[in-house]
Enzyme design. Structure first.
Site, PDB file in Angstrom:
ATOM      1  N   THR A 204      20.295  51.125 -21.922  1.00 37.87           N
ATOM      2  CA  THR A 204      20.607  52.127 -20.902  1.00 37.87           C
ATOM      3  C   THR A 204      19.862  53.380 -21.278  1.00 37.87           C
ATOM      4  O   THR A 204      19.486  53.552 -22.426  1.00 37.87           O
ATOM      5  CB  THR A 204      22.123  52.451 -20.956  1.00 37.87           C
ATOM      6  OG1 THR A 204      22.849  51.319 -20.529  1.00 37.87           O
ATOM      7  CG2 THR A 204      22.512  53.632 -20.110  1.00 37.87           C
ATOM      8  N   ARG A 232      29.252  42.812 -11.605  1.00 38.76           N
ATOM      9  CA  ARG A 232      29.857  43.500 -12.768  1.00 38.76           C
ATOM     10  C   ARG A 232      29.352  44.941 -12.834  1.00 38.76           C
ATOM     11  O   ARG A 232      28.176  45.218 -12.657  1.00 38.76           O
ATOM     12  CB  ARG A 232      29.470  42.762 -14.043  1.00 38.76           C
ATOM     13  CG  ARG A 232      29.963  43.412 -15.361  1.00 38.76           C
ATOM     14  CD  ARG A 232      28.911  44.302 -15.985  1.00 38.76           C
ATOM     15  NE  ARG A 232      29.304  44.808 -17.308  1.00 38.76           N
ATOM     16  CZ  ARG A 232      28.615  45.709 -17.987  1.00 38.76           C
ATOM     17  NH1 ARG A 232      27.497  46.224 -17.492  1.00 38.76           N
ATOM     18  NH2 ARG A 232      29.026  46.114 -19.170  1.00 38.76           N
ATOM     19  N   VAL A 233      30.275  45.857 -13.042  1.00 36.92           N
ATOM     20  CA  VAL A 233      29.902  47.268 -13.162  1.00 36.92           C
ATOM     21  C   VAL A 233      30.267  47.732 -14.571  1.00 36.92           C
ATOM     22  O   VAL A 233      31.385  47.493 -15.033  1.00 36.92           O
ATOM     23  CB  VAL A 233      30.647  48.106 -12.100  1.00 36.92           C
ATOM     24  CG1 VAL A 233      30.458  49.590 -12.350  1.00 36.92           C
ATOM     25  CG2 VAL A 233      30.154  47.733 -10.698  1.00 36.92           C
ATOM     26  N   GLY A 234      29.326  48.371 -15.242  1.00 35.95           N
ATOM     27  CA  GLY A 234      29.580  48.860 -16.593  1.00 35.95           C
ATOM     28  C   GLY A 234      30.085  50.288 -16.594  1.00 35.95           C
ATOM     29  O   GLY A 234      30.602  50.795 -15.588  1.00 35.95           O
ATOM     30  N   ASP A 235      29.926  50.937 -17.725  1.00 36.76           N
ATOM     31  CA  ASP A 235      30.401  52.316 -17.862  1.00 36.76           C
ATOM     32  C   ASP A 235      29.446  53.333 -17.249  1.00 36.76           C
ATOM     33  O   ASP A 235      29.865  54.425 -16.841  1.00 36.76           O
ATOM     34  CB  ASP A 235      30.616  52.668 -19.348  1.00 36.76           C
ATOM     35  CG  ASP A 235      29.358  52.467 -20.170  1.00 36.76           C
ATOM     36  OD1 ASP A 235      28.545  51.585 -19.819  1.00 36.76           O
ATOM     37  OD2 ASP A 235      29.164  53.198 -21.158  1.00 36.76           O
ATOM     38  N   THR A 255      25.994  54.844 -24.390  1.00 35.70           N
ATOM     39  CA  THR A 255      25.269  53.594 -24.190  1.00 35.70           C
ATOM     40  C   THR A 255      25.966  52.528 -25.032  1.00 35.70           C
ATOM     41  O   THR A 255      26.729  52.853 -25.935  1.00 35.70           O
ATOM     42  CB  THR A 255      23.781  53.695 -24.619  1.00 35.70           C
ATOM     43  OG1 THR A 255      23.720  54.021 -26.010  1.00 35.70           O
ATOM     44  CG2 THR A 255      23.035  54.749 -23.826  1.00 35.70           C
ATOM     45  N   GLY A 256      25.666  51.288 -24.735  1.00 39.32           N
ATOM     46  CA  GLY A 256      26.289  50.199 -25.488  1.00 39.32           C
ATOM     47  C   GLY A 256      27.299  49.460 -24.631  1.00 39.32           C
ATOM     48  O   GLY A 256      27.252  49.535 -23.401  1.00 39.32           O
ATOM     49  N   GLY A 258      29.694  48.612 -22.320  1.00 40.71           N
ATOM     50  CA  GLY A 258      30.345  49.442 -21.314  1.00 40.71           C
ATOM     51  C   GLY A 258      31.830  49.188 -21.184  1.00 40.71           C
ATOM     52  O   GLY A 258      32.612  50.114 -20.926  1.00 40.71           O
TER      53      GLY A 258
HETATM   54  N1  ASP Z   1      26.525  50.684 -21.152  1.00 40.61           N
HETATM   55  C1  ASP Z   1      25.737  49.777 -20.371  1.00 40.61           C
HETATM   56  C2  ASP Z   1      26.630  48.812 -19.675  1.00 40.61           C
HETATM   57  O1  ASP Z   1      27.603  48.367 -20.257  1.00 40.61           O
HETATM   58  C3  ASP Z   1      24.746  49.008 -21.138  1.00 40.61           C
HETATM   59  C4  ASP Z   1      24.152  49.693 -22.324  1.00 40.61           C
HETATM   60  O2  ASP Z   1      24.209  50.869 -22.482  1.00 40.61           O
HETATM   61  O3  ASP Z   1      23.566  49.007 -23.181  1.00 40.61           O
HETATM   62  O4  ASP Z   1      26.328  48.444 -18.566  1.00 40.61           O
END
Ligand code: ASP
Length: 354
Positions: A204, A232-235, A255-256, A258
């Protein structure tokens, strides 16, 4: 004693406990010099060009929101970054779906789009949700129709490179379907499938910015978790999870994984801790620790009870201090301050095994 005082005392006790346990390793990035280093932009490690661009636009007088969006637009349009925009890794059906949110400090307004397809710059659409609707978030088909109404052109975002990576996942993630990797890929196709070889990947870009007047904005934009269930919706597009701004306090993002950030209202929690007196480094680390503590599902924990996944929190305070912290070591953040752009180390909770 006010509730605030209790909360602040509890918070300070908990960060002191982390520090005492030797686990709080503040990023070198904690600038003590305040707004005189502004404009300042911070970003995830893939955002070196982003912070350079955002800072240079702010130097020329651009609004902080325009600056961060122009900054991340570089990465959204870069086919070699498989975590954002064009060239992002697709969902399980091989279709790229993007999430983005933006927030403007001075007006405390926000906009977001989620699971939008075929639009290379979801961050620009999120900004239009902020500016040209009475809503905070538009998703899926509605987001695409809204973008097209504003003149955005549809484009297939699945590059050949990303398609091949997806196809490799499709052919090797299970030995209980009929998709097979090519014969030449391995001597023993069954063994390759049993190894399960390819993991889901995250990735991200987040960018927060502060100008010399003390105004702040933030954006987060992503193709999200690779091979996700469609829809699917992330953070990243969730205001308060993937990013948040309070113009009196600071800007934050993540990031990471979500799902973990959503369950802990990550960016909002960072800002609230800073409001109570935590530094950006303390706030990011406290939220990282909270995410780790709240992870209960054994499937997500290693044999020492540590999360198997990573999350990074980024924070930029109104006085110009900034930091990032992650669950696992070796994380970086991109920074532009004092007219120079560079990568700095993020603090971390656990050292990666060598
Ligand atoms: N946070 C993002 C999500 O979960 C992905 C990411 O940052 O690696 O969609």
């Amino acid at each position: 004693m006010t509730n605030n005082a209790v909360t602040r005392r509890t918070f300070l006790a908990s960060t002191a406990a982390i520090a005492a346990a030797g686990k709080l390793r503040p990023a070198r990035a904690i600038a003590q010099t305040g707004q005189r280093n502004a404009p300042i932009a911070i970003s995830s490690a893939n955002g070196l060009r982003t912070v350079e661009k955002a800072a240079s636009l702010m130097t020329d007088g651009a609004d902080t929101l325009d600056a961060v969006i122009a900054g991340v637009n570089i990465v959204e349009a870069d086919p070699s970054d498989h975590s954002v925009g064009l060239g992002g890794l697709p969902n399980e059906d091989g279709i790229v779906e993007l999430d983005s949110s933006v927030m403007h400090g001075p007006t405390h307004n926000c906009g977001a789009v989620a699971a939008i397809r075929n639009i290379v710059h979801p961050s620009r659409v999120a900004k239009l949700v902020l500016e040209r609707t009475d809503h905070a978030m538009i998703v899926g088909q509605g987001a695409l129709r809204f973008a097209k109404a504003h003149g955005f052109k549809e484009q297939d975002l699945l590059t050949d490179d990303a398609r091949k990576i997806w196809l490799r996942w499709k052919e090797s993630h299970s030995d209980r379907d009929d998709w097979l990797p090519p014969l030449e890929a391995t001597d023993d196709r069954k063994q390759s499938r049993a190894a399960g070889a390819i993991d889901f990947t995250y990735g991200t870009i987040h960018c927060s910015a502060l100008n010399a007047a003390g105004d702040l904005s933030a954006v987060t934009t992503t193709s999200g978790l690779s091979y996700k269930i469609p829809g699917r919706v992330g953070d990243s597009p969730i205001v308060g999870a993937g990013m948040y701004v309070d113009n009196e306090v600071g800007a934050a993002g993540s990031t990471g994984r979500g799902e973990a950030v959503i369950k802990n209202c990550g960016a909002f929690a960072v800002i609230e801790l800073m409001r109570q007196g935590a530094s950006p480094a303390q706030a990011c680390m406290a939220v990282i620790k909270r995410i780790a503590d709240h992870t209960k599902d054994p499937r997500l924990l290693d044999d020492q009870g540590r999360p198997k996944f990573d999350v990074k929190m980024y924070a930029l305070a109104k006085d110009g201090r900034f930091a990032a912290a992650s669950i696992w070591s070796n994380g970086k953040l991109a920074v532009s301050s004092n007219g120079t752009a560079r990568l700095e180390d993020a603090a971390y909770l656990h050292k990666r095994p060598e």
